[in-house]
Design a protein around this motif. Structure first.
Motif, mmCIF file in Angstrom:
data_model
loop_
_atom_site.group_PDB
_atom_site.id
_atom_site.type_symbol
_atom_site.label_atom_id
_atom_site.label_comp_id
_atom_site.label_asym_id
_atom_site.label_seq_id
_atom_site.Cartn_x
_atom_site.Cartn_y
_atom_site.Cartn_z
ATOM 1 N N ILE A 182 -44.007 -31.453 60.026
ATOM 2 C CA ILE A 182 -44.296 -31.690 61.440
ATOM 3 C C ILE A 182 -43.886 -30.490 62.273
ATOM 4 O O ILE A 182 -44.644 -30.002 63.116
ATOM 5 C CB ILE A 182 -43.572 -32.960 61.932
ATOM 6 C CG1 ILE A 182 -44.228 -34.211 61.355
ATOM 7 C CG2 ILE A 182 -43.589 -33.031 63.465
ATOM 8 C CD1 ILE A 182 -43.491 -35.491 61.685
ATOM 9 N N GLY A 183 -42.684 -30.000 62.034
ATOM 10 C CA GLY A 183 -42.190 -28.861 62.803
ATOM 11 C C GLY A 183 -43.064 -27.634 62.640
ATOM 12 O O GLY A 183 -43.379 -26.942 63.613
ATOM 13 N N ASP A 184 -43.476 -27.348 61.408
ATOM 14 C CA ASP A 184 -44.319 -26.181 61.163
ATOM 15 C C ASP A 184 -45.664 -26.313 61.874
ATOM 16 O O ASP A 184 -46.200 -25.328 62.395
ATOM 17 C CB ASP A 184 -44.535 -25.999 59.658
ATOM 18 C CG ASP A 184 -43.276 -25.526 58.950
ATOM 19 O OD1 ASP A 184 -43.111 -24.320 58.782
ATOM 20 O OD2 ASP A 184 -42.457 -26.387 58.562
ATOM 21 N N VAL A 185 -46.222 -27.520 61.885
ATOM 22 C CA VAL A 185 -47.488 -27.735 62.575
ATOM 23 C C VAL A 185 -47.328 -27.478 64.074
ATOM 24 O O VAL A 185 -48.147 -26.799 64.699
ATOM 25 C CB VAL A 185 -48.015 -29.161 62.309
ATOM 26 C CG1 VAL A 185 -49.198 -29.485 63.215
ATOM 27 C CG2 VAL A 185 -48.416 -29.308 60.840
ATOM 28 N N VAL A 186 -46.262 -28.003 64.662
ATOM 29 C CA VAL A 186 -46.018 -27.781 66.095
ATOM 30 C C VAL A 186 -45.824 -26.295 66.378
ATOM 31 O O VAL A 186 -46.298 -25.776 67.407
ATOM 32 C CB VAL A 186 -44.800 -28.596 66.563
ATOM 33 C CG1 VAL A 186 -44.446 -28.269 68.020
ATOM 34 C CG2 VAL A 186 -45.072 -30.091 66.420
ATOM 35 N N VAL B 285 -42.750 -18.141 65.148
ATOM 36 C CA VAL B 285 -43.942 -18.171 66.003
ATOM 37 C C VAL B 285 -44.467 -16.765 66.233
ATOM 38 O O VAL B 285 -45.677 -16.521 66.227
ATOM 39 C CB VAL B 285 -43.646 -18.868 67.349
ATOM 40 C CG1 VAL B 285 -44.820 -18.698 68.311
ATOM 41 C CG2 VAL B 285 -43.361 -20.344 67.135
ATOM 42 N N ASP B 286 -43.563 -15.814 66.421
ATOM 43 C CA ASP B 286 -43.992 -14.440 66.624
ATOM 44 C C ASP B 286 -44.611 -13.862 65.352
ATOM 45 O O ASP B 286 -45.528 -13.038 65.419
ATOM 46 C CB ASP B 286 -42.810 -13.593 67.089
ATOM 47 C CG ASP B 286 -42.290 -14.048 68.444
ATOM 48 O OD1 ASP B 286 -43.128 -14.283 69.336
ATOM 49 O OD2 ASP B 286 -41.071 -14.194 68.603
ATOM 50 N N ASP C 64 -31.857 -29.676 62.473
ATOM 51 C CA ASP C 64 -32.975 -28.775 62.188
ATOM 52 C C ASP C 64 -34.142 -29.618 61.677
ATOM 53 O O ASP C 64 -34.311 -29.817 60.480
ATOM 54 C CB ASP C 64 -32.525 -27.739 61.143
ATOM 55 C CG ASP C 64 -33.633 -26.793 60.732
ATOM 56 O OD1 ASP C 64 -34.652 -26.738 61.438
ATOM 57 O OD2 ASP C 64 -33.469 -26.098 59.712
ATOM 58 N N THR C 65 -34.944 -30.113 62.617
ATOM 59 C CA THR C 65 -36.003 -31.049 62.263
ATOM 60 C C THR C 65 -37.183 -30.900 63.208
ATOM 61 O O THR C 65 -37.094 -30.197 64.232
ATOM 62 C CB THR C 65 -35.470 -32.499 62.300
ATOM 63 O OG1 THR C 65 -36.460 -33.392 61.821
ATOM 64 C CG2 THR C 65 -35.053 -32.895 63.701
ATOM 65 N N GLY C 66 -38.293 -31.571 62.883
ATOM 66 C CA GLY C 66 -39.503 -31.427 63.670
ATOM 67 C C GLY C 66 -39.359 -31.845 65.118
ATOM 68 O O GLY C 66 -39.972 -31.251 66.014
ATOM 69 N N LEU C 67 -38.560 -32.877 65.393
ATOM 70 C CA LEU C 67 -38.388 -33.330 66.772
ATOM 71 C C LEU C 67 -37.744 -32.251 67.641
ATOM 72 O O LEU C 67 -37.960 -32.230 68.859
ATOM 73 C CB LEU C 67 -37.567 -34.619 66.808
ATOM 74 C CG LEU C 67 -38.264 -35.870 66.259
ATOM 75 C CD1 LEU C 67 -37.341 -37.077 66.332
ATOM 76 C CD2 LEU C 67 -39.565 -36.157 66.994
ATOM 77 N N MET C 68 -36.950 -31.376 67.020
ATOM 78 C CA MET C 68 -36.371 -30.260 67.768
ATOM 79 C C MET C 68 -37.477 -29.370 68.331
ATOM 80 O O MET C 68 -37.434 -28.946 69.490
ATOM 81 C CB MET C 68 -35.443 -29.443 66.868
ATOM 82 C CG MET C 68 -34.850 -28.203 67.534
ATOM 83 S SD MET C 68 -33.754 -27.275 66.434
ATOM 84 C CE MET C 68 -34.959 -26.506 65.322
ATOM 85 N N HIS C 69 -38.499 -29.099 67.530
ATOM 86 C CA HIS C 69 -39.583 -28.230 67.978
ATOM 87 C C HIS C 69 -40.483 -28.946 68.987
ATOM 88 O O HIS C 69 -41.007 -28.305 69.911
ATOM 89 C CB HIS C 69 -40.384 -27.747 66.772
ATOM 90 C CG HIS C 69 -39.557 -26.977 65.796
ATOM 91 N ND1 HIS C 69 -38.902 -25.810 66.140
ATOM 92 C CD2 HIS C 69 -39.244 -27.214 64.495
ATOM 93 C CE1 HIS C 69 -38.241 -25.355 65.088
ATOM 94 N NE2 HIS C 69 -38.425 -26.193 64.088
ATOM 95 N N ILE C 70 -40.633 -30.262 68.840
ATOM 96 C CA ILE C 70 -41.393 -31.016 69.838
ATOM 97 C C ILE C 70 -40.670 -30.961 71.183
ATOM 98 O O ILE C 70 -41.294 -30.778 72.234
ATOM 99 C CB ILE C 70 -41.611 -32.460 69.376
ATOM 100 C CG1 ILE C 70 -42.516 -32.487 68.134
ATOM 101 C CG2 ILE C 70 -42.227 -33.301 70.492
ATOM 102 C CD1 ILE C 70 -42.686 -33.858 67.518
ATOM 103 N N ALA C 71 -39.347 -31.099 71.167
ATOM 104 C CA ALA C 71 -38.571 -30.990 72.405
ATOM 105 C C ALA C 71 -38.740 -29.611 73.033
ATOM 106 O O ALA C 71 -38.822 -29.470 74.260
ATOM 107 C CB ALA C 71 -37.093 -31.276 72.123
#
Length: 331
Positions: free
Chosen positions: A15-19, A127-128, A249-256
């Motif tokens: 999930i995190g990688d997709v975001v 991301v960069d 260190d999880t996908g919700l961190m990147h969504i936030a």
């Protein structure tokens, strides 16, 4: 009339990688107006993809990779953008046989960092590195950060929450891909007491039991266990409303991070030096300093290889959440 350019973006990891790939999609679409941006990932991530306006068409792996490849072969792509760079994505690129660009995942540097603790990782967010992958197409990073789009049907209404959490709350994403990325339950309880503010616990159904333990220790007035009650988009809706966010260190961190929330990120077996820290948002990194055994992995592991788990057991809670100073706390 300019011919449409059909671009396939590959990312299957998490999930995190997709975001984290969303800036690439936005920049491709906005800077190449004739681009048809297609996305290929696992079927389980469809709720994240469906609402993204920059994606023309999505392809999902629900069966074997060979079934997926046959579906992709029926299309006529001009470019493949590989933002995962694994054997599977390499196979897809080889079979499609069109020009492709692949992210530099720095596998050798990662291996040296984990195995020998030689940190030769470049000071560059993932991301960069994703954006550098599409630079040959003349696409540049617009600096706007991550995207996350919530369908209207998944917006969480205020009255769905307990009265004690309807005005202001802290979100705490208690999940993680492995035990070594999560605080032990007793330390989660300690952290919640330290925060001393209404807290909404977020995670999936597998995190429900842990959330219940925290509620029993801290109290229902202070803790609302939302783990397993909401789907991923509804959890994102709660993250967007949170005053601040605590997360492993999880996908919700990147969504936030996509909502530019202030994030207190908690690090155990992994380290921010791998390039997966919160992107383009204010954040505080909570780590145990001076441990020679970190990082022990970049991928999920089941237990501490040193059998002491000092990275989480000794992690200091010496921070101050300045954003909560003037707000009402627990009674």
């Amino acid at each position: 009339m300019t011919r449409a350019v059909k671009i396939l973006v590959l990312q299957f990891a998490s999930i995190g990688d997709v975001v984290l790939t969303t800036p690439v999609l936005r920049c491709l679409k906005q800077q190449m107006p004739n681009a048809l941006v297609c996305y290929c990932t696992k079927g389980v991530y469809q709720p994240i993809i469906d609402a993204n306006p920059y994606i023309t068409k999505a392809y999902y792996q629900d069966g074997s990779v060979y079934q997926l490849i046959r579906q992709l072969q029926a299309e006529s792509f001009d470019y493949v953008i590989d933002l995962q760079n694994t054997f599977t994505t390499g196979l897809i690129k080889a079979v499609l046989g069109v020009r492709s660009y692949s992210v530099d995942r720095q596998h050798l540097r990662q291996w040296a960092y984990i195995r020998w603790k030689l940190n030769a990782m470049t000071d560059q967010h993932i991301v960069d590195r994703f954006m550098a992958t599409v630079a040959p197409l003349g696409v540049e990073n617009d600096g706007r950060g991550l995207d996350y789009f919530i369908p209207y049907r998944d917006e969480v209404e205020t009255d769905w929450l307990p009265e004690t959490h309807q005005q202001n709350f802290v979100a705490y994403a208690i999940g993680g891909q492995s035990l070594t990325r999560r605080l032990p339950v007793l330390r989660m309880i300690e952290l919640c007491l330290k925060i001393n503010y209404p807290i909404v616990l977020l995670g999936d159904k597998d995190d429900r039991k842990t959330g219940d333990e925290i509620v029993r220790a801290v109290g229902e007035r202070h803790i609302y266990n939302a783990c397993g009650h909401y789907n991923i988009n509804q959890s994102a809706s709660l993250l967007r409303r949170a005053r601040v966010v605590f997360s492993h260190d999880t996908g919700l961190m990147h969504i936030a991070a996509a909502f530019h929330r202030k994030i207190y990120s908690i690090w155990g077996s992994t380290t921010p030096q791998f390039g997966f820290y919160p992107y383009k948002t204010p954040h505080v990194r909570l780590e145990t300093p001076g441990l020679g055994c970190r990082p022990c992995s970049v991928t999920p592991t089941g237990s501490c290889p040193m059998n002491h788990f000092k990275c989480m057991n000794n992690l200091p809670f010496d921070f101050e959440v300045k954003e909560l100073r003037t707000k009402k706390k627990f009674d």
